[in-house]
Design an enzyme around this catalytic site. Structure first.
Site, mmCIF file in Angstrom:
data_model
loop_
_atom_site.group_PDB
_atom_site.id
_atom_site.type_symbol
_atom_site.label_atom_id
_atom_site.label_comp_id
_atom_site.label_asym_id
_atom_site.label_seq_id
_atom_site.Cartn_x
_atom_site.Cartn_y
_atom_site.Cartn_z
ATOM 1 C CD GLU A 1 3.109 78.794 159.568
ATOM 2 O OE1 GLU A 1 4.571 79.038 158.784
ATOM 3 O OE2 GLU A 1 2.823 79.965 160.230
ATOM 4 C CG HIS B 1 -6.426 85.504 158.631
ATOM 5 N ND1 HIS B 1 -5.522 85.693 158.192
ATOM 6 C CD2 HIS B 1 -5.778 85.158 159.863
ATOM 7 C CE1 HIS B 1 -4.975 85.871 159.267
ATOM 8 N NE2 HIS B 1 -5.041 85.712 160.050
HETATM 9 C C1 TPP Z 1 3.173 81.783 157.829
HETATM 10 C C2 TPP Z 1 2.182 82.839 158.098
HETATM 11 N N1 TPP Z 1 1.892 81.742 159.778
HETATM 12 C C3 TPP Z 1 1.495 82.506 160.946
HETATM 13 C C4 TPP Z 1 1.153 83.613 160.336
HETATM 14 C C5 TPP Z 1 0.360 84.470 161.611
HETATM 15 N N2 TPP Z 1 0.077 85.627 162.426
HETATM 16 C C6 TPP Z 1 0.568 86.345 161.686
HETATM 17 S S1 TPP Z 1 1.354 87.768 162.773
HETATM 18 C C7 TPP Z 1 2.030 86.930 163.773
HETATM 19 C C8 TPP Z 1 3.115 87.413 164.273
HETATM 20 C C9 TPP Z 1 4.260 88.708 163.648
HETATM 21 O O1 TPP Z 1 5.221 88.217 164.842
HETATM 22 P P1 TPP Z 1 6.396 89.484 164.058
HETATM 23 O O2 TPP Z 1 6.626 89.137 162.099
HETATM 24 O O3 TPP Z 1 7.459 89.922 164.849
HETATM 25 O O4 TPP Z 1 5.157 90.679 163.620
HETATM 26 P P2 TPP Z 1 5.010 91.673 164.345
HETATM 27 O O5 TPP Z 1 3.287 91.130 164.176
HETATM 28 O O6 TPP Z 1 5.216 91.732 165.789
HETATM 29 O O7 TPP Z 1 4.905 93.313 163.842
HETATM 30 C C10 TPP Z 1 1.518 85.726 163.411
HETATM 31 C C11 TPP Z 1 2.191 84.483 164.118
HETATM 32 C C12 TPP Z 1 0.720 84.048 159.543
HETATM 33 N N3 TPP Z 1 0.489 85.026 159.814
HETATM 34 N N4 TPP Z 1 1.091 83.880 158.590
#
Ligand code: TPP
Ligand code: TPP
Ligand code: MG
Ligand code: MG
Lengths: 330, 319, 319, 330
Positions: A66, A133
């Site tokens: 971000e 959220h």
């Molecule tokens: C700072 C932030 N930005 C966006 C999000 C929204 N978000 C939640 S999980 C996610 C994807 C996470 O991907 P990854 O780190 O690969 O973990 P996975 O869910 O694949 O285990 C996003 C974009 C968040 N939780 N925190």
């Protein structure tokens, strides 16, 4: 295509998408960046189809960064582009706080260079999404010099303010209510004329009390006003639409007429934007006021997840009605 | 530019940077500046060698040790003095001050204090240059200490994934304020941080302007050709305090003494003689001219007016 | 624990994680949960293999794919269901919900949504364990996508410089929501990001609980001995949508099919048979028991009360 | 050593150092982390000598990683330590915004676990340090549930509130005025008794108007009150000391007595903390007020560097005096 949409309705979400798409058609310098905004069309599907329409050059799926993509938008804006930044949830804008307040918002004052960035932040509670959220973020930013803040309540304003935000030569925080996304619909087609930033709208005229509110509060306020009309209490509902800069003239005109003011927002009370509105109203209209400006606001807690807790944490219709009734009749 | 012209021009700007900063140190001591003064002694080769690898249409996002990059582009010495003095004619009209004097008309982005906030911003400049279909490049600078911040990481990763035409310069001057390298990183060097982003990283002698210039040239060529970003670590020493108020007594004297022997301006001058581009008198003349210019600019700026309030709240927003 | 006991116990918890999550998927579909559901299908070996390398006094800072780590520590399945339902008896009393169910009494830190906000927090737990003179270790988890954030970088750098007893697990499941690896990083892998911090980094097969456990064991031993942090990349596939609302139709079907053949729970069961630790009936019995437990917990949680407001503003502050 | 310091004076800066050192002596769980806090003793030399006194285990020189070391402090606090985090300038706290508001401040409500962290932030303007070295940061955080905020004006309160902040089981943002550091001195020795968080102090009694202020404003207010006393205008000066939670009882008692209220702070006006104070005062005391609550505050601009600009951007004595006079006499 007005002829196509004339017969259908347009939701708040569709209005945002339509305005954004139309600005991207109209101005090749407008591009979109955020997480999952491309192929996925965004977590709320606001930008569904945009990748196909505009290609990956203009619809940029960012890594989860971000601060990084906000800074990127600032740099691009300084070079003359008009980035639209999507935060997946408004809550995550906290990670870009430094870039927004120190770099982006202060840039024009420091240098005289315009920095036109639109920050889209789906915000607010009532979806059982819990403390990280469900946040309202206007109070984190309204204090910051250099940023404008809009918070439309209707599809028409959502469209018109999106267009104004993108065309504005300043950073604009565009607060879109994720609660309203699919709950509010109006008959199409929408006008794609800009709605000026800085202009409030009296959405219901009344005589006994002014309700000053925005976003979800406007719909609650109109419902409360309707019910109170049945009791013979006439409520004026002012939809602020823009939070910064605040349309003090429209607010003062309303309060000077009704002599009573209630401010309503979902965000927590302590130093919520209602504090600025209340402070301003009593400064501007003190000698016309029949009583203190009253704030209806969320509790000074994080937004809890569990339904009874969340319902108690944010303003509900009964409290709004009873407060308006009390203020109007005492 | 022909090889000789380039070399001499780099030397001139390095000498000017040194002279202007030395002059400002005197101004600081005489109380002519508003607050503290940040200088880039021993950063001259880095600031100039990198900037010289760019075209005027390329974008610079420098920080507080990079006066030479601004001078290369055409910022006037009096303008930087005016910035440290809060003068009305400073690049920010006195709204900002000290090291915040970048001029967008020279394609230089004016940084805020937060480091390295300019790194993500530089990726945006690179994005715009690419978006517009140009072969322009953006170059961002930060110190060893600033590499510890999230913005460093997010910027490099974004630039790499998006294959942006960006060159990231890390000026490793051994200290971040009082913090030595051992408290900043456990990595062997900064160049190897490029591995984490899948981009090339090189370490270069930050005293040798020719070495710096060559490394920058390669990275810029790569970016221009559409092959994405690179990282350059230029090693030097911060020869003054963090700012002029700082006696830097935390620096071991042997370390300072070792580096004192490697003055980048002197080394560049000696090299020009070696290459036959200038003789010793020519070198001395450049340095004398630089000192003269610095003094002239100081004399010129001294009586310039300070800004008075003028619709300050109105200035916050662009029309 | 003896080798056999450890292996069987890991299998039991992996099977339980699978059964509880499968049960919750049904609950989600039946509308028994409040919002969406995040599951860790194909993350079982990572969650359990790593947690099994720790002592109960070590600290865990897990995220949303790590139910097995909680179960290993003693979190009850009904408690996680209660969290997704907002029940009064959930670990947060319904103040938070969904995946936010860490219990500090089990030395598990409850994460916020922002990823990987838990990484710096884990360095603080490690700092405290070291500060107190214990040989305790903190272990933090995040996904491939979360590595792009500044907090990842700042945490690893801080931990390395301070030589903190910390183990960082990156669960590379090929996607961050809809975002494929190519849009997350240009690096060859995540393990090599360790180079930037001067710490060891290894990549391990995230399907193979024994491989995961061994890598974790090594990293934990290193941390315990005072040699500082390490990074472990465990490679797997996210076999469900980002959350259950997400059909994940952006995942190419060949990719999903390839990984479908490598169920970590099944592979672990088969391995136990191979090693003679259990026979096939024994394996099936563990899985049947897990499913029974999951159903019992669901039945138990269903009628638990929802919390009602109770001095909510007062709860914001500790006494 | 009271006997040593009895004859000397103690500056605001020394008071902070003394209280911090004394808590570190008293409680082995207290440690300090920040940039250049060790060998260098901090950018303002508040922790000079601490590294020698307490060693590198308890005085931690961090890399430049505000979000990282804030998160570290949060994790350590959850394990029972009592971290004191120094931001080199309050301005840089923006880089830790996410960790502070989402993780730290919301933690106790979410989990019931105490998270005792003290955030030291040298804040404020008047030092020609410009837009990103002069910020007031209280308005970024006063809205956030779960954080307490203190802003001492005197050496005695600086000491007492530091002790309370460290002992508090919640995150406390401790706003230290870098302008006052070496400008305010009192005779020693200081008391090292805690000053309770949440309690304002009437530092000058008066009858005609209440001035509600904190930090630098207290000193300006006392000077203004002194001058106005010469004109026969009696000003009551309330030093809020704690911003969150606000001591509404003390404020209301004062305003109910004087019937007039002026709020003063250096921070920018729009949604500065004065908005919350003004809104609260008119809610609590409306029927006793003889006029609107008036805010004296900084301009809605970044803090400019150049002297005439900066002086015009933040409240100065003449404006304070004239405003108090006008409010008191109309
Ligand atoms: C700072 C932030 N930005 C966006 C999000 C929204 N978000 C939640 S999980 C996610 C994807 C996470 O991907 P990854 O780190 O690969 O973990 P996975 O869910 O694949 O285990 C996003 C974009 C968040 N939780 N925190
Ligand atoms: C986010 C942030 N934190 C702290 C500071 C204060 N600060 C200014 S420069 C500096 C040291 C920078 O060190 P380095 O990056 O190595 O650059 P150098 O000054 O050595 O060239 C610090 C701590 C800042 N400007 N920004
Ligand atoms: Mg340095
Ligand atoms: Mg992933």
């Amino acid at each position: 295509m007005p002829t196509d949409t004339a017969v259908t309705t347009v939701s708040y979400l569709e209005a945002i998408a339509e305005a954004l798409g139309s600005e991207m058609e109209a101005d090749p310098d407008v591009f979109l960046i955020g997480e999952d905004v491309g192929q996925f069309g965004g977590a709320f599907k606001v930008t569904k189809g945009f990748l196909d329409r505009f290609g990956p050059r203009r619809v940029v799926d960012s890594p989860i960064a971000e601060s990084g993509f906000t800074g990127l938008a600032c740099g691009a804006a300084l070079m003359g582009l008009r980035p639209v930044v999507e935060f997946q949830f408004a809550d995550f804008i906290s990670c870009a706080f430094d870039q927004i307040i120190n770099n982006c918002s202060r840039h024009h004052y420091r240098t005289g260079n315009p920095i036109p960035v639109t920050f889209r932040a789906p915000f607010g509670a009532r979806l059982r999404a819990g403390p990280t959220h469900s946040q309202s973020v206007e109070a984190y930013f309204a204090h910051v010099p250099g940023l404008k803040i809009v918070a439309p309540a209707t599809p028409q304003d959502a469209a018109g303010l999106m267009i104004s935000a993108i065309r504005d030569n300043n950073p604009v925080l565009y607060l879109e209510s994720k609660y309203l996304y699919r709950r509010i619909e109006v008959p199409g087609p929408l006008s794609l004329d800009p709605v000026p930033i800085g202009s409030a709208n009296v959405v219901r005229e009344g005589r006994r009390v002014s309700l000053l509110t925005y976003s979800v509060g406007v719909h609650q306020g109109l419902e409360a006003a309707e019910q109170l009309a049945g009791e013979g209490i006439s409520v004026e509902v002012v939809d602020l639409r823009t939070l910064v800069p605040l349309d003090v003239a429209t607010i003062a005109a309303s309060v000077n007429k009704t002599s009573r003011a209630v401010v309503l927002h979902e965000d927590a009370r302590r130093l919520g934007y209602g504090a600025e509105i209340a402070a301003t109203v009593q400064e501007e209209c003190f000698w016309r006021l029949d009583g203190p400006v009253v704030r209806i606001a969320g509790k000074n807690t994080p937004i809890p997840t569990s339904p009874l807790l969340e319902d108690a944490a944010v303003p509900q219709l009964p409290e709004i009605i009873s407060t308006l009734r009390r203020v109007a009749t005492t | 530019m022909a090889e000789r012209d380039l070399a001499v021009r780099m030397f001139e700007v390095m000498a000017l940077m040194r002279a202007v900063e030395d002059r400002m140190v005197t101004m600081y001591r005489q109380g002519e500046l508003l607050g503290s003064l940040y200088t880039g002694h021993w950063h001259e080769a880095i600031a100039v060698g990198t900037a010289a690898a760019l075209r005027p249409t390329d974008v610079l996002a420098p920080l507080h040790r990079d006066l030479g990059a601004h001078l290369w582009r055409g910022l006037e010495p009096w303008q930087v003095m005016a910035s440290f003095m809060g003068k009305a004619a400073s690049p920010t009209g006195g709204r900002d001050g000290t090291l915040h004097y970048g001029r967008l008309d020279l394609n230089i982005i004016n940084p805020v204090s937060h480091i390295p906030n300019n790194y993500p911003v530089a990726t945006g400049a690179a994005f715009a240059l690419k978006y517009r279909g140009t072969d322009g490049v953006a170059m961002a600078y930060c110190g060893d200490g600033a590499t510890s911040r999230g913005d460093f990481h997010e910027a490099l990763n974004l630039a790499a994934v998006q294959r942006l035409p960006c060159v990231f310069i890390v000026e490793n001057n051994q200290y971040a304020y009082s913090t030595p390298l051992t408290l900043t990183t456990a990595a062997a060097d900064f160049a190897s941080k490029a591995v984490a982003y899948g981009m090339p990283g090189v370490q270069v002698d930050g005293i040798d302007v020719f070495a710096v210039h060559e490394a920058a040239d390669n990275a810029v060529a790569r970016a221009r050709a559409g092959h994405g970003p690179s990282l350059i670590e230029a090693v030097t020493m911060r020869m003054h305090g963090h700012a002029e108020h700082d006696p830097a007594d935390y620096v071991p004297s042997e370390l300072a003494e070792t580096w004192a022997k490697r003055d980048p301006v002197e080394e560049c001058g000696a090299r020009l003689v070696e290459l036959g581009f200038l003789d010793e008198d020519g070198v001395a003349a450049v340095q004398a001219q630089a000192r003269k210019t610095a003094l002239e600019h100081r004399n010129k700026v001294l009586d310039m007016p300070m800004p008075e309030p003028d619709d300050e709240e109105g200035r916050v927003y662009a029309d």
